[in-house]
Scaffold this motif. Structure first.
Motif, PDB file in Angstrom:
ATOM      1  N   ILE A  70       0.842  -1.200   0.000  1.00  8.71           N
ATOM      2  CA  ILE A  70       0.000   0.000   0.000  1.00  8.71           C
ATOM      3  C   ILE A  70       0.876   1.249   0.000  1.00  8.71           C
ATOM      4  N   THR A  71       0.513   2.177  -0.847  1.00 10.28           N
ATOM      5  CA  THR A  71       1.205   3.469  -0.853  1.00 10.28           C
ATOM      6  C   THR A  71       0.730   4.298   0.342  1.00 10.28           C
ATOM      7  N   ASP A  72       1.643   4.902   1.058  1.00 10.56           N
ATOM      8  CA  ASP A  72       1.326   5.696   2.255  1.00 10.56           C
ATOM      9  C   ASP A  72       0.510   4.889   3.266  1.00 10.56           C
ATOM     10  N   PRO A  73       1.015   3.747   3.716  1.00 10.45           N
ATOM     11  CA  PRO A  73       0.221   2.897   4.625  1.00 10.45           C
ATOM     12  C   PRO A  73      -0.101   3.561   5.957  1.00 10.45           C
ATOM     13  N   GLU A  74       0.808   4.417   6.458  1.00  6.81           N
ATOM     14  CA  GLU A  74       0.555   5.078   7.747  1.00  6.81           C
ATOM     15  C   GLU A  74      -0.683   5.967   7.696  1.00  6.81           C
ATOM     16  N   LYS A  76      -3.272   5.527   5.273  1.00  8.31           N
ATOM     17  CA  LYS A  76      -4.443   4.750   4.860  1.00  8.31           C
ATOM     18  C   LYS A  76      -4.916   3.766   5.918  1.00  8.31           C
ATOM     19  N   ILE A  77      -4.075   3.434   6.890  1.00 10.60           N
ATOM     20  CA  ILE A  77      -4.520   2.533   7.952  1.00 10.60           C
ATOM     21  C   ILE A  77      -5.658   3.153   8.760  1.00 10.60           C
ATOM     22  N   ARG A  78      -5.697   4.496   8.784  1.00 11.28           N
ATOM     23  CA  ARG A  78      -6.739   5.190   9.561  1.00 11.28           C
ATOM     24  C   ARG A  78      -8.124   4.957   8.984  1.00 11.28           C
ATOM     25  N   GLY A  79      -8.208   4.766   7.671  1.00  9.55           N
ATOM     26  CA  GLY A  79      -9.519   4.580   7.054  1.00  9.55           C
ATOM     27  C   GLY A  79      -9.922   3.125   6.901  1.00  9.55           C
ATOM     28  N   LEU A  80      -9.068   2.198   7.364  1.00  7.01           N
ATOM     29  CA  LEU A  80      -9.364   0.774   7.161  1.00  7.01           C
ATOM     30  C   LEU A  80     -10.600   0.336   7.939  1.00  7.01           C
ATOM     31  N   ILE A  81     -10.668   0.694   9.197  1.00 10.19           N
ATOM     32  CA  ILE A  81     -11.804   0.286  10.023  1.00 10.19           C
ATOM     33  C   ILE A  81     -13.104   0.879   9.486  1.00 10.19           C
ATOM     34  N   GLU A  82     -13.027   2.131   9.024  1.00  8.99           N
ATOM     35  CA  GLU A  82     -14.225   2.763   8.437  1.00  8.99           C
ATOM     36  C   GLU A  82     -14.691   1.989   7.213  1.00  8.99           C
ATOM     37  N   GLY A  83     -13.760   1.573   6.370  1.00  7.46           N
ATOM     38  CA  GLY A  83     -14.125   0.790   5.192  1.00  7.46           C
ATOM     39  C   GLY A  83     -14.694  -0.566   5.561  1.00  7.46           C
ATOM     40  N   LEU A  84     -14.132  -1.204   6.579  1.00  5.65           N
ATOM     41  CA  LEU A  84     -14.634  -2.507   7.016  1.00  5.65           C
ATOM     42  C   LEU A  84     -16.032  -2.403   7.619  1.00  5.65           C
ATOM     43  N   GLY A  85     -16.357  -1.238   8.160  1.00  7.11           N
ATOM     44  CA  GLY A  85     -17.668  -1.043   8.772  1.00  7.11           C
ATOM     45  C   GLY A  85     -18.713  -0.480   7.821  1.00  7.11           C
ATOM     46  N   SER A  86     -18.390  -0.359   6.540  1.00  3.04           N
ATOM     47  CA  SER A  86     -19.324   0.203   5.568  1.00  3.04           C
ATOM     48  C   SER A  86     -20.567  -0.684   5.420  1.00  3.04           C
ATOM     49  N   LYS A  87     -21.698  -0.046   5.101  1.00  3.42           N
ATOM     50  CA  LYS A  87     -22.922  -0.794   4.823  1.00  3.42           C
ATOM     51  C   LYS A  87     -22.983  -1.293   3.384  1.00  3.42           C
ATOM     52  N   ASP A  88     -22.064  -0.821   2.571  1.00  4.59           N
ATOM     53  CA  ASP A  88     -21.955  -1.272   1.180  1.00  4.59           C
ATOM     54  C   ASP A  88     -21.015  -2.475   1.145  1.00  4.59           C
ATOM     55  N   TRP A  89     -21.554  -3.645   0.829  1.00  4.47           N
ATOM     56  CA  TRP A  89     -20.747  -4.864   0.919  1.00  4.47           C
ATOM     57  C   TRP A  89     -19.589  -4.865  -0.070  1.00  4.47           C
ATOM     58  N   ASN A  97      -9.647  -6.684   1.201  1.00  2.38           N
ATOM     59  CA  ASN A  97      -8.444  -6.861   0.391  1.00  2.38           C
ATOM     60  C   ASN A  97      -7.324  -5.926   0.849  1.00  2.38           C
ATOM     61  N   ASN A  98      -7.690  -4.724   1.294  1.00  2.00           N
ATOM     62  CA  ASN A  98      -6.684  -3.821   1.848  1.00  2.00           C
ATOM     63  C   ASN A  98      -6.122  -4.364   3.162  1.00  2.00           C
ATOM     64  N   ALA A  99      -6.998  -4.996   3.959  1.00  2.00           N
ATOM     65  CA  ALA A  99      -6.529  -5.622   5.202  1.00  2.00           C
ATOM     66  C   ALA A  99      -5.534  -6.736   4.893  1.00  2.00           C
ATOM     67  N   ARG A 100      -5.770  -7.466   3.824  1.00  2.00           N
ATOM     68  CA  ARG A 100      -4.822  -8.505   3.400  1.00  2.00           C
ATOM     69  C   ARG A 100      -3.473  -7.899   3.034  1.00  2.00           C
ATOM     70  N   ARG A 101      -3.522  -6.768   2.332  1.00  2.00           N
ATOM     71  CA  ARG A 101      -2.283  -6.094   1.933  1.00  2.00           C
ATOM     72  C   ARG A 101      -1.522  -5.577   3.162  1.00  2.00           C
ATOM     73  N   PHE A 102      -2.273  -5.037   4.127  1.00  2.00           N
ATOM     74  CA  PHE A 102      -1.627  -4.596   5.362  1.00  2.00           C
ATOM     75  C   PHE A 102      -0.995  -5.781   6.088  1.00  2.00           C
ATOM     76  N   ALA A 103      -1.699  -6.907   6.125  1.00  2.00           N
ATOM     77  CA  ALA A 103      -1.181  -8.082   6.827  1.00  2.00           C
ATOM     78  C   ALA A 103       0.117  -8.571   6.198  1.00  2.00           C
ATOM     79  N   LEU A 104       0.161  -8.612   4.884  1.00  2.00           N
ATOM     80  CA  LEU A 104       1.312  -9.181   4.194  1.00  2.00           C
ATOM     81  C   LEU A 104       2.496  -8.224   4.117  1.00  2.00           C
ATOM     82  N   TYR A 105       2.231  -6.912   4.037  1.00  2.00           N
ATOM     83  CA  TYR A 105       3.313  -5.963   3.791  1.00  2.00           C
ATOM     84  C   TYR A 105       3.509  -4.920   4.895  1.00  2.00           C
ATOM     85  N   HIS A 106       2.492  -4.718   5.719  1.00  2.00           N
ATOM     86  CA  HIS A 106       2.580  -3.672   6.752  1.00  2.00           C
ATOM     87  C   HIS A 106       1.961  -4.208   8.050  1.00  2.00           C
TER      88      HIS A 106
END
Length: 304
Positions: A70-74, A76-89, A97-106
């Motif tokens: 992920i570019t600029d992970p520090e 974008k990590i702030r918006g991860l929880i908001e994205g995971l909590g979205s009502k749009d599946w 998929n971003n959480a996967r990228r954070f797990a593997l690289y950050h």
């Protein structure tokens, strides 16, 4: 005179009969207006939603090898929880998929919020949309790979146990592509974690009331044992292992019985590796810790 009376009776009946055509026409008009978005009448039944197949087909299942850092992970990590909590599946799939990228690289950035991420994974696995379910399972696999034993140290017991239970359940369901993905995640879990603490986590599931969950857990137990030496088995408890294998050998599902035979074979090899009289030592161990009928069934599994 009789004919005239009959005509008068028919005319009277026709006048009393309710006219239904206007009501039907009005109902059709309301339905049409609802489809076009002109009227929102709560008394009119809403049209059923479109089938999810087309939307599900639009989701890309990205393999772990093709995920990029992920570019600029520090930031974008702030918006991860908001994205995971979205009502749009679909947005949740993207966030997973971003959480996967954070797990593997950050992974160091993801670790402080891993509990919250695992709660979302469990919720997504329960979702009836296959695309969301599969994406969450793929995310769990990458999390196992990235964190390994740290999951048992850095997360609450409930977070890990709930995710494990859902993976066992999904691995035993009828949707083949979901089942296969959950099997891969369970295999990654066994490969990525130390077998002894994982065996303790699998203990309850290997005795679960649901026979399918029980069978999948038994398979994971046998995979854990394949990584262990006799010292690890002794630390867990040889008697507990052989008694569980005897129970599973009588299970109604073939997968559980096959796992039981695998457990017995692995224990036999580990226990008799340094014994000159292998068969006698094995028989003595089984007879000392099992009812006679179970001991006989266990002894028959290994070669003489």
């Amino acid at each position: 005179m009789a004919l005239r009376s009959l005509d008068n009776a028919l005319a009277a009946t026709a006048q009393e009969r309710p006219k239904r055509h206007p009501k039907v026409a009005m109902s059709m008009q309301k339905q049409s207006e609802q489809v076009l978005g002109g009227v929102n009448d709560e008394n009119v039944a809403p049209l059923p939603p479109p089938p999810p197949a087309a939307a599900d087909a639009a989701v890309d299942y990205i393999s772990s090898e093709n995920l990029k850092p992920i570019t600029d992970p520090e930031i974008k990590i702030r918006g991860l929880i908001e994205g995971l909590g979205s009502k749009d599946w679909l947005k949740v799939c993207e966030a997973l998929n971003n959480a996967r990228r954070f797990a593997l690289y950050h992974s160091t950035l993801l670790l402080p919020i891993i509990d919250n991420v695992m709660v979302v994974l469990v919720k997504a696995m329960k979702n009836p949309r296959s695309a969301l379910c599969k994406t969450s399972i793929m995310a769990s696999s990458d999390i196992f790979q990235a964190f390994g034993d740290n999951l048992l140290v850095s997360t609450t017991s409930d977070a890990f146990d709930n995710m494990l239970l859902q993976l066992l359940l999904k691995a035993s369901q009828d949707k083949k592509f979901v089942c296969e993905e959950a099997d891969r995640a369970l295999n990654t879990m066994v490969v990525s974690m130390t077998p002894l603490p994982l065996l303790h986590k699998l203990r309850a599931s290997a005795s679960h009331a649901n026979p399918r969950i029980r069978a999948k857990a038994a398979t994971s137990v046998s995979h854990c044992l394949s990584k262990m030496e006799i010292e690890g088995m002794k630390e867990y408890g040889l008697v507990s292992l052989i008694q569980k294998a005897a129970d599973l050998l009588n299970d109604r599902l073939p997968e559980a019985r096959e796992a039981a035979r695998s457990i017995v074979t692995l224990m036999y090899k580990a226990l008799t590796e340094s014994e000159e009289e292998k068969q006698e030592a094995w028989q003595s161990f089984c007879q000392s810790n099992l009812p006679a009928i179970d001991a006989l069934a266990i002894v028959k599994i290994v070669p003489k």
